[in-house]
Design an enzyme around this catalytic site. Structure first.
Site, PDB file in Angstrom:
ATOM      1  N   ASP A 117       0.840  -1.204   0.000  1.00  0.00           N
ATOM      2  CA  ASP A 117       0.000   0.000   0.000  1.00  0.00           C
ATOM      3  C   ASP A 117       0.870   1.249   0.000  1.00  0.00           C
ATOM      4  OD1 ASP A 117      -2.378   1.434   0.042  1.00  0.00           O
ATOM      5  OD2 ASP A 117      -3.270   0.191   1.602  1.00  0.00           O
TER       6      ASP A 117
ATOM      7  N   ASP B 104      -9.685   4.040  -3.912  1.00  0.00           N
ATOM      8  CA  ASP B 104     -10.497   2.917  -3.428  1.00  0.00           C
ATOM      9  C   ASP B 104     -11.902   2.955  -4.044  1.00  0.00           C
ATOM     10  OD1 ASP B 104      -8.316   2.380  -1.949  1.00  0.00           O
ATOM     11  OD2 ASP B 104      -9.326   2.385  -0.012  1.00  0.00           O
TER      12      ASP B 104
HETATM   13  C1  GAL Z   1      -6.040   1.373   0.843  1.00  0.00           C
HETATM   14  C2  GAL Z   1      -6.170   0.382  -0.246  1.00  0.00           C
HETATM   15  C3  GAL Z   1      -7.309  -0.541   0.084  1.00  0.00           C
HETATM   16  C4  GAL Z   1      -7.069  -1.206   1.399  1.00  0.00           C
HETATM   17  C5  GAL Z   1      -6.808  -0.153   2.450  1.00  0.00           C
HETATM   18  C6  GAL Z   1      -6.415  -0.747   3.758  1.00  0.00           C
HETATM   19  O1  GAL Z   1      -4.966   2.207   0.572  1.00  0.00           O
HETATM   20  O2  GAL Z   1      -6.379   1.046  -1.454  1.00  0.00           O
HETATM   21  O3  GAL Z   1      -7.467  -1.491  -0.942  1.00  0.00           O
HETATM   22  O4  GAL Z   1      -5.981  -2.063   1.293  1.00  0.00           O
HETATM   23  O5  GAL Z   1      -5.799   0.728   2.048  1.00  0.00           O
HETATM   24  O6  GAL Z   1      -6.099   0.229   4.695  1.00  0.00           O
END
Ligand code: GAL
Length: 397
Positions: free
Chosen positions: A159, A215
């Site tokens: 991430d 997201d």
């Molecule tokens: C975001 C990511 C999501 C999920 C989330 C968890 O940055 O895009 O898919 O993994 O973090 O915190």
């Protein structure tokens, strides 16, 4: 639908500018062969967030098998977020997962996943902290990759929260790429930096899959507008994806509350037309038969997994919100997948004249949601498409 074709010259110019900006090369080492077609699996974030433990994950693994998801191609089970509390490293720096969440340890959980014939994915971050404030891998990339390899992990999602200053995204992801190669274990590398810093220009040579968007939703709640936004943004970059480096518009929201079954079928079709990774994100233990049927629709999955690996493009635009997308497929008879997509909030009568999309002969047509062969159709196909709905066809000579 009175169709208006997009001039081929514009598409060509656009494609040429895309390709000149991207020097596509595939990831090195054992990871090269891991994603000949878009990867498929399940991940916890979109339904469960951090509200899971090893028992939950074991139950999901069981369900991936008993529901037919595994047989339909979903092979990775990715554990996302909230794995190692901040600072929980042994004196030598080795990651120490939360003992409350994983009382038997991650290797035992991975072994369980492997016994089910599935592959295990794990999650970390380019920074020192993940988005939920857990331990990230910055300056520990080599050690963490070795730990993941020792645990038997098959996929690493990294991430983009808490980005360290003084580095570009490409530099940060290259650190983990090198670290993964150094382990000697093939692990699929899933780059999750939300399309920041023009991901499509560098991620195709570093990762097997890379997020082109923010997201798609927040845990436990699907939103139709965000789904459309991710599909549209990804469609600008899907052509930078391909064999072993797929562009990813984020997890599927099929079975996550907030959208209805018509919208779920549309979402699943849109992702398949995009040659997108298929990451289910719903709570599989509570999955309804309807959701199960959508996620395991083999006709649609076959389009997603088609070996040409060429994402679809918009080929006809009718009145606002009425679109036809086409995706070339491998095989004899020039097969294509066609998606008649009604983005409006009213049902629409739609028709496609074959000659408007460059087909100058009768074609055999199969409806990929009713699973019916509709026979040889000479010139034009007309149907009614529900609000926010799709009709998805496979056509061939
Ligand atoms: C975001 C990511 C999501 C999920 C989330 C968890 O940055 O895009 O898919 O993994 O973090 O915190």
């Amino acid at each position: 639908m009175p169709g208006r074709a997009i001039p081929a010259s514009c598409l060509l110019l656009f494609a040429a500018s895309l390709f000149s900006a991207v020097a596509i090369a595939q990831p090195a080492g054992g990871s090269r062969m891991l994603a000949a077609t878009p990867p498929m699996g399940w991940a916890n974030w979109n339904s469960l967030g951090c509200n899971y433990d090893e028992e939950t994950i074991r139950a999901i693994a069981d369900r991936m098998v008993s529901s037919g998801m595994k047989a339909a191609g979903y092979s990775y089970l990715i554990v996302q977020e909230c794995i190692v509390p901040t600072g929980h490293r042994a004196p030598d720096g080795t990651l120490q997962p939360d003992p409350k969440k994983f009382p038997h340890g991650i290797p035992a959980l991975v072994a369980y996943i492997h016994q089910k014939g599935l592959k295990a994915g794990i999650y970390t971050d380019v920074g020192t902290k993940t988005c939920a404030g857990y331990e990230g891998s910055f300056k520990h990339e080599q050690q963490d990759a070795r730990t993941f390899a020792a645990w038997g992990i098959d996929l690493i999602e990294e991430d983009f929260c808490d980005k360290p200053k003084g580095f570009t995204a490409a530099q940060l992801y290259a650190r983990m790429r090198t670290a993964i190669d150094g382990t000697g274990r093939p692990m699929l590398f899933y780059i999750c930096n939300w399309g920041n810093e023009r991901t499509w220009t560098w991620a195709p040579r570093l990762g097997n899959a890379w997020r082109s968007t923010g997201d798609v939703g927040d845990p436990g709640r699907a939103e139709w507008n965000r789904i459309l936004g991710n599909f549209d943004q990804n469609s600008l970059h899907a052509a930078s994806g391909g064999r072993n480096h797929w562009s990813d518009p984020d997890m599927l929201e099929v079975g996550v509350p907030g959208i209805d079954a018509v919208e779920e079928r549309s979402l699943f079709s849109l992702w398949a037309m995009s040659a997108a990774p298929l990451w289910a994100g719903n709570d599989l233990v509570k999955m309804t038969p309807e959701t199960q049927e959508i996620l395991t629709n083999r006709d649609v999955i076959a389009v997603d997994q088609d070996s040409l690996g060429q994402p679809g493009t918009l080929v006809l635009q009718g009145p606002v919100g009425i679109q036809v997308w086409a995706r070339a497929l491998a095989g004899t008879g020039s097969p294509q997948a066609l998606l008649l997509f009604n983005r409006t909030s009213e049902p629409a009568k739609m028709s496609v004249r074959w000659e408007d999309i460059g087909i100058y002969h009768a074609v055999r047509v199969r409806d990929l949601w009713s699973h019916q062969d509709l026979g040889l159709i000479p010139e034009e196909y007309s149907t009614s498409v529900p609000a926010h709905g799709v009709v998805m066809l496979r056509v061939s000579r």
